[in-house]
Enzyme design. Structure first.
Site, PDB file in Angstrom:
ATOM      1  N   ASP A 114     -13.308  27.187   4.749  1.00 47.89           N
ATOM      2  CA  ASP A 114     -13.472  28.365   5.598  1.00 47.89           C
ATOM      3  C   ASP A 114     -12.127  29.044   5.813  1.00 47.89           C
ATOM      4  OD1 ASP A 114     -16.137  27.774   5.875  1.00 47.89           O
ATOM      5  OD2 ASP A 114     -16.073  27.440   8.043  1.00 47.89           O
ATOM      6  N   LYS A 131     -21.214  34.141   4.908  1.00 46.18           N
ATOM      7  CA  LYS A 131     -22.396  33.672   5.625  1.00 46.18           C
ATOM      8  C   LYS A 131     -23.280  34.824   6.091  1.00 46.18           C
ATOM      9  CE  LYS A 131     -20.108  29.557   7.584  1.00 46.18           C
ATOM     10  NZ  LYS A 131     -20.897  28.525   6.895  1.00 46.18           N
ATOM     11  N   ARG A 144     -27.270  10.557   4.587  1.00 43.87           N
ATOM     12  CA  ARG A 144     -28.051   9.327   4.424  1.00 43.87           C
ATOM     13  C   ARG A 144     -29.547   9.611   4.497  1.00 43.87           C
ATOM     14  NH1 ARG A 144     -25.267   4.760   4.005  1.00 43.87           N
ATOM     15  NH2 ARG A 144     -23.143   4.582   4.864  1.00 43.87           N
ATOM     16  N   SER A 180     -13.671  24.250  10.285  1.00 41.77           N
ATOM     17  CA  SER A 180     -12.597  24.329  11.275  1.00 41.77           C
ATOM     18  C   SER A 180     -11.508  23.290  11.051  1.00 41.77           C
ATOM     19  CB  SER A 180     -13.190  24.146  12.677  1.00 41.77           C
ATOM     20  OG  SER A 180     -14.326  24.955  12.863  1.00 41.77           O
TER      21      SER A 180
END
Length: 307
Positions: A37, A94, A178, A249
Site C-alpha cells: 500500500d 481499491k 487456515r 499499514s
C-alpha cells in the site's frame, strides 16, 4: 522459483487485458511477491526500489481509515495517476464492494488491477461487482472457501485473505488462510457424487467446487493480506501455503519504511530459510503499534463486510 530473486513485473498493455485466461495469467505473475500500500508517489518509488511486485494506490492506509472513521471511498483518480506515472511496476487501486461505477472509473484511467475491498465502506450490502464484465482483473478478499469461490465465480482473478487490515495483527489472516486451505482439504476428501451437496453447503458454483476437488487448490492465485507487519509475519503466511503477500499499514506506519519494505520482500523470497529471516528481521526500528483483535467492537471488524 521460490527462494530466488524474482524478475521485475511490468505494467500491462491494452492488448494484455480482457479474457479470463489473460487476467488470471497476469495474476499468476505476482506469485512469490509482495504488494505494498502506498499513498504518495514517493512511497511508490520506495516500494518499487525495495522489490515490490506491485503497489496499491490509496489516499489512506487501513490504519488511518480505522482512526479517521467516516465513509471510505475510491481514491482521487489524480492521485492514482500520479502514482502510476512514478513507477514502472503494476499499480492496483481499491473500490467499494458493489460499486460498479468506481470500478469503471479505475478501468478508464488504466490501473492494472482493482481490489473490491472490504477496507472501504461497502456501497452494496447485497451484491458484489460482476467482475467478469471488466477487462481489468480484480482481487477480492475471503474468509473461507465458499466466499473465495463466489468471488471467483463473479470473475475475480486473485483471492486474498481478509485478515483485519490496519491492525498490524496477523492472527485473522492466519485464521482465514487456515480456513480456506482446510476447506480445500475437506472438499478433496469427499467422493465425487457428494460435490453438488458440497456446492450447496458452500453456496459456491458447482464447477468451481469440482475444480477444487480435482486440483486441491483455488482456481486463481491466493495471497495473504490483513495485519502483516513484520518479515516473520510475511514468511509465516508463505509457509502456510499462500502465493504471496499484501502489506498495508505495516510498512509506512513503521519507524523505517525503506528497510522494512526490503526486509519483507526478502522474507517472502526466502521464507523457508531461518538464517536469512533472522538477518532481515534485525534493526528494523519499531513496527506499527498494532491493535489486539479482541479490542475491536463488531462494527469495527472490516472482515465481516461482504458475503
Amino acid at each position: 522459483m521460490r527462494g530466488q530473486p524474482r524478475p521485475k513485473l511490468r505494467r500491462m498493455t491494452e492488448q494484455q487485458t480482457g479474457t479470463p485466461q489473460l487476467k488470471q495469467g497476469f495474476a499468476e505473475m505476482f506469485k512469490g511477491g509482495v504488494i505494498m500500500d502506498v499513498v504518495t508517489a514517493d512511497q511508490a518509488r520506495i516500494a518499487e526500489a525495495a522489490g515490490a511486485t506491485a503497489v496499491m494506490a490509496l489516499e489512506r492506509v487501513p490504519a488511518d481509515i480505522r482512526k479517521d472513521g467516516g465513509v471510505a471511498r475510491m481514491s482521487d483518480p489524480k492521485m492514482i495517476r500520479e502514482i502510476m506515472a512514478a513507477v514502472s511496476i503494476p499499480v492496483m487501486a481499491k473500490v467499494r464492494i458493489g460499486h460498479v461505477v468506481e470500478a469503471q472509473i479505475l478501468q478508464a484511467i488504466g490501473v492494472d488491477f482493482i481490489d473490491e475491498s472490504e477496507v472501504l465502506t461497502p456501497a452494496d450490502e447485497q451484491f458484489h461487482i460482476l467482475k467478469r464484465d471488466f477487462k481489468v482483473p480484480f482481487v477480492c478478499g475471503a474468509k473461507n472457501l465458499g466466499e473465495a469461490l463466489r468471488r471467483v465465480g463473479e470473475g475475480a482473478s486473485m483471492i486474498r485473505t481478509k485478515g483485519e487490515a490496519g491492525t498490524g495483527n496477523v492472527v485473522e489472516a492466519v485464521r482465514h488462510a487456515r480456513a480456506v486451505l482446510g476447506d480445500i482439504r475437506a472438499v478433496q476428501s469427499r467422493p465425487a457424487e457428494e460435490l453438488m451437496t458440497v456446492a450447496r453447503d458452500l453456496q459456491a458454483p458447482y464447477d468451481l467446487v469440482q475444480y477444487v476437488h480435482a486440483h486441491g487448490q483455488l482456481p486463481v492465485v491466493n495471497f495473504a493480506a490483513g495485519g502483516v507487519a513484520t518479515p516473520a509475519d510475511a514468511a509465516l503466511m508463505m509457509q502456510l501455503g499462500l502465493d504471496g503477500v499484501f502489506v498495508g499499514s505495516g510498512i509506512f506506519k513503521s519507524a523505517n519504511p525503506e528497510r522494512r519494505a526490503q526486509a519483507i520482500v526478502r522474507a517472502v523470497t526466502h521464507f523457508q530459510n531461518p538464517d536469512i529471516l533472522a538477518e532481515v528481521s534485525e534493526d528494523l526500528g519499531a513496527p506499527m503499534t498494532g491493535i489486539n483483535i479482541d479490542e475491536l467492537i463488531p462494527e469495527a471488524r472490516l472482515a465481516s463486510r461482504g458475503w
